[in-house]
Design a protein around this motif. Structure first.
Motif, PDB file in Angstrom:
ATOM      1  N   MET A   1      51.738  24.121  78.310  1.00  0.00           N
ATOM      2  CA  MET A   1      50.729  24.005  77.930  1.00  0.00           C
ATOM      3  C   MET A   1      50.655  23.065  76.711  1.00  0.00           C
ATOM      4  O   MET A   1      51.594  23.270  75.720  1.00  0.00           O
ATOM      5  CB  MET A   1      50.385  25.807  76.846  1.00  0.00           C
ATOM      6  N   VAL A   2      50.097  22.096  76.891  1.00  0.00           N
ATOM      7  CA  VAL A   2      49.769  21.321  75.430  1.00  0.00           C
ATOM      8  C   VAL A   2      49.101  22.035  75.003  1.00  0.00           C
ATOM      9  O   VAL A   2      47.768  22.070  75.078  1.00  0.00           O
ATOM     10  CB  VAL A   2      49.561  19.928  76.405  1.00  0.00           C
ATOM     11  N   ARG A   3      49.115  21.502  73.284  1.00  0.00           N
ATOM     12  CA  ARG A   3      48.081  22.495  72.376  1.00  0.00           C
ATOM     13  C   ARG A   3      46.864  21.663  72.232  1.00  0.00           C
ATOM     14  O   ARG A   3      45.667  21.535  72.357  1.00  0.00           O
ATOM     15  CB  ARG A   3      48.965  22.684  71.307  1.00  0.00           C
ATOM     16  N   THR A   4      47.923  20.373  71.740  1.00  0.00           N
ATOM     17  CA  THR A   4      46.262  19.104  71.452  1.00  0.00           C
ATOM     18  C   THR A   4      46.874  17.955  70.905  1.00  0.00           C
ATOM     19  O   THR A   4      48.461  17.824  70.983  1.00  0.00           O
ATOM     20  CB  THR A   4      46.245  19.506  69.568  1.00  0.00           C
ATOM     21  N   VAL A   5      46.445  17.040  71.941  1.00  0.00           N
ATOM     22  CA  VAL A   5      46.780  15.687  71.479  1.00  0.00           C
ATOM     23  C   VAL A   5      45.673  15.099  70.751  1.00  0.00           C
ATOM     24  O   VAL A   5      44.730  14.915  71.020  1.00  0.00           O
ATOM     25  CB  VAL A   5      47.162  14.929  73.150  1.00  0.00           C
ATOM     26  N   PHE A   6      45.491  14.720  69.772  1.00  0.00           N
ATOM     27  CA  PHE A   6      44.472  13.504  69.391  1.00  0.00           C
ATOM     28  C   PHE A   6      44.930  12.240  68.672  1.00  0.00           C
ATOM     29  O   PHE A   6      46.122  12.055  68.101  1.00  0.00           O
ATOM     30  CB  PHE A   6      44.161  14.033  67.909  1.00  0.00           C
ATOM     31  N   VAL A   7      44.055  11.459  68.611  1.00  0.00           N
ATOM     32  CA  VAL A   7      44.731   9.974  68.556  1.00  0.00           C
ATOM     33  C   VAL A   7      43.618   9.607  66.966  1.00  0.00           C
ATOM     34  O   VAL A   7      42.088   9.768  67.027  1.00  0.00           O
ATOM     35  CB  VAL A   7      44.613   9.154  69.209  1.00  0.00           C
ATOM     36  N   ALA A   8      43.694   9.173  65.885  1.00  0.00           N
ATOM     37  CA  ALA A   8      42.662   8.529  64.911  1.00  0.00           C
ATOM     38  C   ALA A   8      41.529   7.962  65.962  1.00  0.00           C
ATOM     39  O   ALA A   8      41.730   6.937  66.393  1.00  0.00           O
ATOM     40  CB  ALA A   8      43.929   7.885  64.204  1.00  0.00           C
ATOM     41  N   PRO A   9      40.407   7.899  64.599  1.00  0.00           N
ATOM     42  CA  PRO A   9      39.376   7.569  65.594  1.00  0.00           C
ATOM     43  C   PRO A   9      39.556   5.924  65.535  1.00  0.00           C
ATOM     44  O   PRO A   9      39.145   4.789  66.397  1.00  0.00           O
ATOM     45  CB  PRO A   9      38.170   7.995  64.867  1.00  0.00           C
ATOM     46  N   ASP A  10      40.018   5.536  64.096  1.00  0.00           N
ATOM     47  CA  ASP A  10      40.003   4.123  63.992  1.00  0.00           C
ATOM     48  C   ASP A  10      40.878   3.656  65.270  1.00  0.00           C
ATOM     49  O   ASP A  10      41.247   2.040  65.314  1.00  0.00           O
ATOM     50  CB  ASP A  10      40.346   3.821  62.344  1.00  0.00           C
TER      51      ASP A  10
END
Length: 77
Positions: A1-10
């Motif tokens: 299970m991949v919980r969260t993956v985020f990339v900074a908006p900039d």
């Protein structure tokens, strides 16, 4: 299970998210994990679909919709 993956908006749209997911997949394959499952926001659904994930079902938390997505990890032979 991949919980969260985020990339900074900039720094989005530079391939960073794809590189993160490639590394997650590589680690999962090393550990003989047969599939990856994640809960995608509506806005990220197309991103994960391009990486080979398929929608399994919708989840609702109040008015918020998320999409459970899965990618089977086949032997890359």
């Amino acid at each position: 299970m991949v919980r969260t993956v985020f990339v900074a908006p900039d720094v989005q749209a530079r391939g960073i998210g794809k590189l993160l997911m490639v590394e997650i997949e590589h680690t999962a394959r090393e550990r003989n994990i047969p599939s990856l499952t994640l809960s995608s926001s509506v806005t990220a659904e197309a991103f994960y679909a391009r990486l080979g994930f398929n929608g399994v079902r919708d989840n609702y938390h109040g008015d918020e919709r998320t999409i459970v997505m899965e990618r089977l990890l086949k032997d890359p032979t």
